[in-house]
Design a protein around this motif. Sequence first.
Motif, short mmCIF file in Angstrom:
data_model
loop_
_atom_site.label_atom_id
_atom_site.label_comp_id
_atom_site.label_asym_id
_atom_site.label_seq_id
_atom_site.Cartn_x
_atom_site.Cartn_y
_atom_site.Cartn_z
N PRO A 146 3.34 13.27 -2.62
CA PRO A 146 2.52 12.81 -1.49
C PRO A 146 2.59 11.13 0.10
N VAL A 147 2.71 10.85 -1.52
CA VAL A 147 2.71 9.40 -0.50
C VAL A 147 3.84 8.38 -0.68
N PRO A 183 5.41 4.61 -1.39
CA PRO A 183 5.26 2.71 -1.38
C PRO A 183 5.28 2.08 -0.43
N THR A 199 14.47 3.55 -0.07
CA THR A 199 13.97 2.42 -0.74
C THR A 199 14.54 1.58 1.49
N LYS A 249 5.30 -2.48 1.96
CA LYS A 249 5.22 -3.38 1.11
C LYS A 249 5.44 -4.15 2.85
N THR A 271 9.41 1.34 -0.71
CA THR A 271 9.68 0.07 -1.39
C THR A 271 9.98 1.40 -2.59
N ASN A 272 10.50 2.67 -2.48
CA ASN A 272 10.69 3.73 -3.06
C ASN A 272 11.30 4.44 -2.79
N GLU A 273 11.84 5.20 -3.14
CA GLU A 273 12.36 6.88 -2.21
C GLU A 273 12.06 7.95 -2.55
N THR A 320 0.97 -1.56 -0.03
CA THR A 320 0.01 -0.09 0.06
C THR A 320 0.75 1.52 -0.43
N THR A 321 0.65 2.06 0.67
CA THR A 321 1.14 3.24 0.55
C THR A 321 1.08 4.14 1.90
#
Lengths: 118, 427
Positions: free
Chosen positions: A64-65, A67, A97, A69, A115-117, A54-55
């Motif tokens: 704004p968000v 991601p 990340t 896990k 899962t991301n920056e 989700t985020t």
Amino acid sequence: MVKELVCVACPIGCMMSVEMNRKKEVVSVTGNTCKRGEQYAKDECTNPVRMLTTTIKVNGGSLPVVPVKTSVPIPKGKMFECMAEINNQVVDAPIKTGEVLICNICDTGADIVATNEV
Amino acid sequence: MMKYDLVVVGGGPAGMAAALKAKECGVKKIIILERSETLGGILEQCIHTGFGLHYFGQELSGPEYAYRFIKELEKTDIDVKVDTMVTEIQPGNVVIATNNVDGMLRINATAIILAMGCRERPRGALDMPGSRASGIMTAGTAQKYVNINGYMPGKKIVILGSGDIGLIMARRMTLEGAKVEMVCELMPYSGGLTRNIVQCLDDLGIPLKLSCTVIKTHGIGRLEGVTVANVDENRRPIPGTEQFVECDTLLLSVGLIPENELTRMAGIIIDPVTNGAIVDEYRQTSRSGVFACGNVLQVHDLVDYVTEESQIAGEGAAKYILSKGKSKGGKSRNGKDIHVKAKDGVRYVVPQNINRSTDRDVKVYFRVSDIYKDTYVVVTSGDKELYRKKKRKLAPGEMENVTVKLEDIACLESNEITVKLEVGKNG
Ligand SMILES: Cc1cc2nc3c(=O)[nH]c(=O)nc-3n(C[C@H](O)[C@H](O)[C@H](O)COP(=O)(O)OP(=O)(O)OC[C@H]3O[C@@H](n4cnc5c(N)ncnc54)[C@H](O)[C@@H]3O)c2cc1C
Ligand code: SF4
């Protein structure tokens, strides 16, 4: 008893047959292409688990968000409880990340990981 | 005019993998041109996991999968230009692109790899009467809203089409508190991966209505509902089965189209079934020195296969460049090429051509046209059978592949290889 099952451990989706005895213990698994399939079949017949993705809301980031896990799959029945917890949180940028944002969410033993920056 | 050995159009997983492979094979000057602000392509908005299990042995989310390739790229001297749109490929392999910094770019390329991905079929492609109310969008657009912009486009949702993006979004919107009323699929089977039907619909109790479609949308300003109806075997709505379903959002997941405007403009031959270029085993198109890979060539459901295919294209481009353009195009040459044909339940194959003098085993990807159970996949050439394997289940939503061995290719008598299905004796 034999149960037909589609492995969802990866997108290949092998069709598997799971043989169970009277005590509902898994006796054999066939049709899987790799080891993960066997594990999935056993879990699915005893304690079904899923990865939750989700985020989370971010303060002061480029978006704004971010991601996220779960670090490991969580019991299927706990998905909405975990969602409620995640949607209650706001994290501060910058986020990298792999950064752990929530530890041991809802006592599942899983962490919530970016899962991301952002 | 700038000069590069290799220009890669598109910086999604296909473009990145192809560029990295070409570098590894010894190509010197490489540039990737990407229209968006960042590399990664569609993966940036695919936050669910299920990527890379076969390539990396780990279950990654889309951004994590892309990140690994972006990091690899940073370690090389491959040039990257983002916010740069390629507008034309001119004769002599000249690439025309534009961005805000350089204005118009003209790049002279020895070889070009096309990796532009695909886009979703928009509403206009559907024959659906009704108001022009807001709240109707493609599933991918909704995915971007929710996963990148953190904004929920609706509360009560109907999804038309059971493609993977629609299924993924059914779960995503449900987890975020929306009510997904149903997923309607025109065909008698789903076009998505079984895995996604189990995880995204069955897990959450979302009904999948097969042989069903949306025939009308209602509402002025905002969507207020849709009329759905069952369809007959000719996909025509059956009178009397209409049902009104209240909803504020209709998501369309009715197929993907390879983004081949550049390819067509360049006069490259397109396969009418895949909507991608016709290629040889190294993914070279009918135009010498122009290669294609990833979703622009054929719509993939697994990024692992995209990576695999793109590495082949990268290697092919490298061979072409290093032998200074001596290797030949994917078009039929002197009648010596082997044509790969799809028959009896096989809808298409990629690659469509194989050079007789190839130096590798060739993995032929294909899709079937219907659901088949206990069916043999058979590969023949003339009277010779090259391959036979029984499959428990084949579905249009899942891409399959067979490998044609180098030693078989070398001694083929016929100029054709056929991939077909044979229904099992006791199936
Ligand atoms: C919603 C969704 C869910 C998926 N789920 C999974 C999954 O669970 N597991 C899995 O393994 N795979 C999954 N896939 C499949 C996989 O992600 C894709 O097949 C893969 O991303 C395709 O890569 P690509 O590089 O070919 O295309 P893309 O990722 O689309 O990249 C193409 C790039 O080219 C750029 N471009 C296009 N035209 C131009 C131009 N003229 N000039 C410059 N740049 C241009 C675009 O901006 C884009 O960045 C999913 C795909 C989608 C859409
Ligand atoms: S058995 Fe292995 S290859 Fe098959 S779907 Fe499961 S994880 Fe994927």
